[in-house]
Scaffold this motif. Structure first.
Motif, PDB file in Angstrom:
ATOM      1  N   PRO A  58      -2.164  11.785 -15.146  1.00 21.67           N
ATOM      2  CA  PRO A  58      -3.187  12.675 -14.677  1.00 21.67           C
ATOM      3  C   PRO A  58      -4.325  11.295 -15.975  1.00 21.67           C
ATOM      4  N   GLY A  59      -5.414  11.000 -15.410  1.00 23.04           N
ATOM      5  CA  GLY A  59      -6.070   9.432 -15.471  1.00 23.04           C
ATOM      6  C   GLY A  59      -5.882   8.379 -15.659  1.00 23.04           C
ATOM      7  N   ASP A  60      -4.816   7.827 -15.329  1.00 27.02           N
ATOM      8  CA  ASP A  60      -4.537   6.913 -14.920  1.00 27.02           C
ATOM      9  C   ASP A  60      -4.491   5.695 -14.576  1.00 27.02           C
ATOM     10  N   GLN A  61      -5.117   4.876 -15.047  1.00 28.52           N
ATOM     11  CA  GLN A  61      -6.196   3.955 -13.668  1.00 28.52           C
ATOM     12  C   GLN A  61      -5.018   3.351 -12.615  1.00 28.52           C
ATOM     13  N   LEU A  62      -5.142   3.385 -11.366  1.00 27.47           N
ATOM     14  CA  LEU A  62      -4.360   2.963 -10.196  1.00 27.47           C
ATOM     15  C   LEU A  62      -5.273   1.285 -10.313  1.00 27.47           C
ATOM     16  N   PRO A  63      -4.023   0.318 -10.042  1.00 29.90           N
ATOM     17  CA  PRO A  63      -4.523  -1.036  -9.643  1.00 29.90           C
ATOM     18  C   PRO A  63      -6.183  -1.128  -8.557  1.00 29.90           C
ATOM     19  N   SER A  64      -6.614  -2.252  -8.621  1.00 27.96           N
ATOM     20  CA  SER A  64      -7.578  -2.041  -8.203  1.00 27.96           C
ATOM     21  C   SER A  64      -7.036  -2.516  -6.097  1.00 27.96           C
ATOM     22  N   GLU A  65      -8.011  -2.091  -5.425  1.00 27.37           N
ATOM     23  CA  GLU A  65      -7.778  -1.770  -3.880  1.00 27.37           C
ATOM     24  C   GLU A  65      -7.250  -3.256  -3.272  1.00 27.37           C
ATOM     25  N   ARG A  66      -7.488  -4.495  -4.068  1.00 26.21           N
ATOM     26  CA  ARG A  66      -7.586  -5.540  -3.998  1.00 26.21           C
ATOM     27  C   ARG A  66      -5.887  -5.940  -4.071  1.00 26.21           C
ATOM     28  N   GLU A  67      -6.107  -5.397  -5.333  1.00 27.89           N
ATOM     29  CA  GLU A  67      -4.405  -5.493  -5.869  1.00 27.89           C
ATOM     30  C   GLU A  67      -3.203  -5.388  -4.860  1.00 27.89           C
ATOM     31  N   LEU A  68      -4.025  -3.651  -4.802  1.00 25.28           N
ATOM     32  CA  LEU A  68      -2.297  -2.322  -3.812  1.00 25.28           C
ATOM     33  C   LEU A  68      -2.704  -3.341  -2.727  1.00 25.28           C
ATOM     34  N   SER A  69      -4.064  -4.073  -1.586  1.00 21.91           N
ATOM     35  CA  SER A  69      -3.565  -4.378  -0.658  1.00 21.91           C
ATOM     36  C   SER A  69      -2.676  -5.564  -0.599  1.00 21.91           C
ATOM     37  N   GLU A  70      -2.631  -6.751  -1.647  1.00 22.33           N
ATOM     38  CA  GLU A  70      -1.410  -7.237  -1.962  1.00 22.33           C
ATOM     39  C   GLU A  70      -0.303  -7.009  -2.237  1.00 22.33           C
ATOM     40  N   THR A  71      -0.344  -5.638  -3.174  1.00 26.05           N
ATOM     41  CA  THR A  71       1.867  -5.032  -3.052  1.00 26.05           C
ATOM     42  C   THR A  71       1.793  -4.677  -1.542  1.00 26.05           C
ATOM     43  N   TRP A  72       1.141  -4.546  -1.053  1.00 27.64           N
ATOM     44  CA  TRP A  72       1.131  -3.677  -0.256  1.00 27.64           C
ATOM     45  C   TRP A  72       1.758  -4.648   1.273  1.00 27.64           C
ATOM     46  N   GLN A  73       0.944  -5.542   1.253  1.00 27.51           N
ATOM     47  CA  GLN A  73       0.862  -6.607   2.959  1.00 27.51           C
ATOM     48  C   GLN A  73       0.678  -5.799   3.340  1.00 27.51           C
ATOM     49  N   VAL A  74      -0.777  -5.074   2.893  1.00 28.54           N
ATOM     50  CA  VAL A  74      -1.669  -4.586   4.329  1.00 28.54           C
ATOM     51  C   VAL A  74      -3.424  -5.024   4.355  1.00 28.54           C
ATOM     52  N   SER A  75      -4.060  -4.864   4.748  1.00 31.83           N
ATOM     53  CA  SER A  75      -5.520  -5.484   4.969  1.00 31.83           C
ATOM     54  C   SER A  75      -5.911  -4.251   3.710  1.00 31.83           C
ATOM     55  N   ARG A  76      -7.401  -4.839   3.408  1.00 34.97           N
ATOM     56  CA  ARG A  76      -7.709  -3.018   2.619  1.00 34.97           C
ATOM     57  C   ARG A  76      -8.543  -2.645   2.701  1.00 34.97           C
TER      58      ARG A  76
END
Lengths: 246, 246
Positions: B30-48
């Motif tokens: 709780p409280g942790d920040q996730l990677p940004s949407e743009r980073e996560l979309s690259e990580t998962w290889q999907v569109s934003r």
DNA sequence: AGGCTACAATGGTCTATACCATTTGCCGGC
DNA sequence: GCCGGCAAATGGTATAGACCATTGTAGCCT
């Protein structure tokens, strides 16, 4: 003062508000089908994705039901059920003007499961009735009750009409046992195939499980039940008052 | 048996499940920040947009908090509050290991408003205390209590420590009035500026309003209150048991 | 040392388009 | 008249991209 007002309301929220007003002003009635997404996006002059965001918003507010391949429909309003209040189901719904019905699906006598014996403070494997009763509103199954009661405490229970009479009315008038309070909890579960078939829904559809242990006037547990409400037909509100008869 | 299994799970649901597992396995706290949407979309290889659908799903399940311009964070777990059960707030939270506190914001004596007099079965304009008390958990304001009580019934109430003691403990030990039951209801409202300032939130943020009329052992109403819980810090569960002291 | 401004990072909104999955209705054949 | 198949209509998923709004940080100036 507009300190919390945005100067520009997103288009999808404007559209959602417009559709909500049509629903709430009875311009659209429960069960009515909305124009298709493609038609609405033309009407509102937005992309289909923006229109879909509006519909998704209304769906999450319980105002719309969307079915792939079939269309978007105005949702039927949910029945309200008092959480934490032992009000006879039939009476509560009839007071709202609904036609109610009941069907006993299962009535059998068997040795109590360990947990059931424990809850009802019975000796292990003591004989209990296991009863499944389906409740209907306007001929639509909406609730599946499963409950257990002691055979010793309620001999010859089968001779009473469990479809027309409240169980608590029977225990009071025939056995002198008055429901005075209960422990209850609410939790969402998914319908099994058995439950789904009885309730006229698909397996996996969310149900609200109301676990209940009812006590008599001497604080003795006498009924142990699990009621499964169709999640799409009920919402639960909380108000506590002295226990009514059931 | 896979009668309810789709053969292809949508990508956005796969991603949501993956992120949920990271949250539930404490890989993300709780409280942790996730990677940004743009980073996560690259990580998962999907569109934003697909990635955003996954995040929105988790947000609606209460697992994530998204703030425009700041980022996406793992949500703090909510405190659970028994709906329909008069358990002293302080005791309930302390039992969960939280540090509690209270601050009396307002304590004044005035003529009862008409509705208040009516609820408390007092003569019109009878003198009542109007009390606003802010409750804190781990030094964070989470609940604003506003309640009214009869001056006649509770003379000299101000001489008691309303910050350290439960109101019902005071009424019981100092006035012989025992809270035995209450009428309660739950409904969502939006914070006013006054409430928001006290609770440390923005105006317009959702609160859960718990209206309450408490009765004593003679079934007389003696406390009329409105508790405003931060909606983002509490969820309400229902279980009824015989009334504990408050 | 503090305050202000600007810029970068981040989430939010929106478009246009394509394709997939499901449902429903119609038509033809038996 | 009924049943099955096919096509159209409908919602669902996904992409690529652009631009807007908000937040936070760093650097500069006083």
């Amino acid at each position: 003062m507009m300190t919390i007002m945005k100067t520009a309301v997103p288009r999808y929220i404007q559209i959602a508000d417009g559709l909500r007003q049509q629903i709430e002003s009875d311009e659209l009635s429960p069960g009515d089908q909305l124009p298709s997404e493609r038609e609405l996006s033309e009407t509102w002059q937005v992309s289909r994705m923006t229109l879909r965001a509006a519909l998704q918003s209304l769906e999450s507010q319980g105002l719309l039901v969307r079915r792939q391949g079939a269309g978007t429909f105005v949702a039927e309003p949910k029945f309200e059920r008092q959480a934490g209040k032992l009000v006879p189901f039939t009476e509560a719904m009839r007071n709202r003007g609904y036609k109610t019905g009941a069907r006993v699906i299962l009535f059998e006598q068997r040795a109590a499961a360990t947990s059931t014996a424990q809850k009802l403070q019975l000796p292990p494997a003591a004989p209990v009735y296991v009863i499944h009763r389906l409740r209907l509103i306007n001929d639509e199954p909406v609730l599946l009750e499963k409950f257990a009661m002691s055979v010793t405490l309620f001999p010859d229970l089968a001779s009473h009409d469990l479809e027309e009479r409240s169980i608590y009315e029977i225990t009071r008038t025939e056995y002198g046992i008055i429901a005075s309070e209960a422990q209850q909890s609410l939790e969402p579960v998914l319908a099994t195939e058995y439950e789904a078939e009885l309730l006229g829904i698909e397996p996996g559809v969310p149900l609200m499980l109301e676990r209940r242990l009812a006590f008599d006037q001497e604080k003795r547990p006498f009924e142990y039940g699990r009621d499964l409400y169709r999640g799409d037909r009920f919402r639960f509100i909380t108000e506590i008052a002295p226990l009514d008869d059931r």
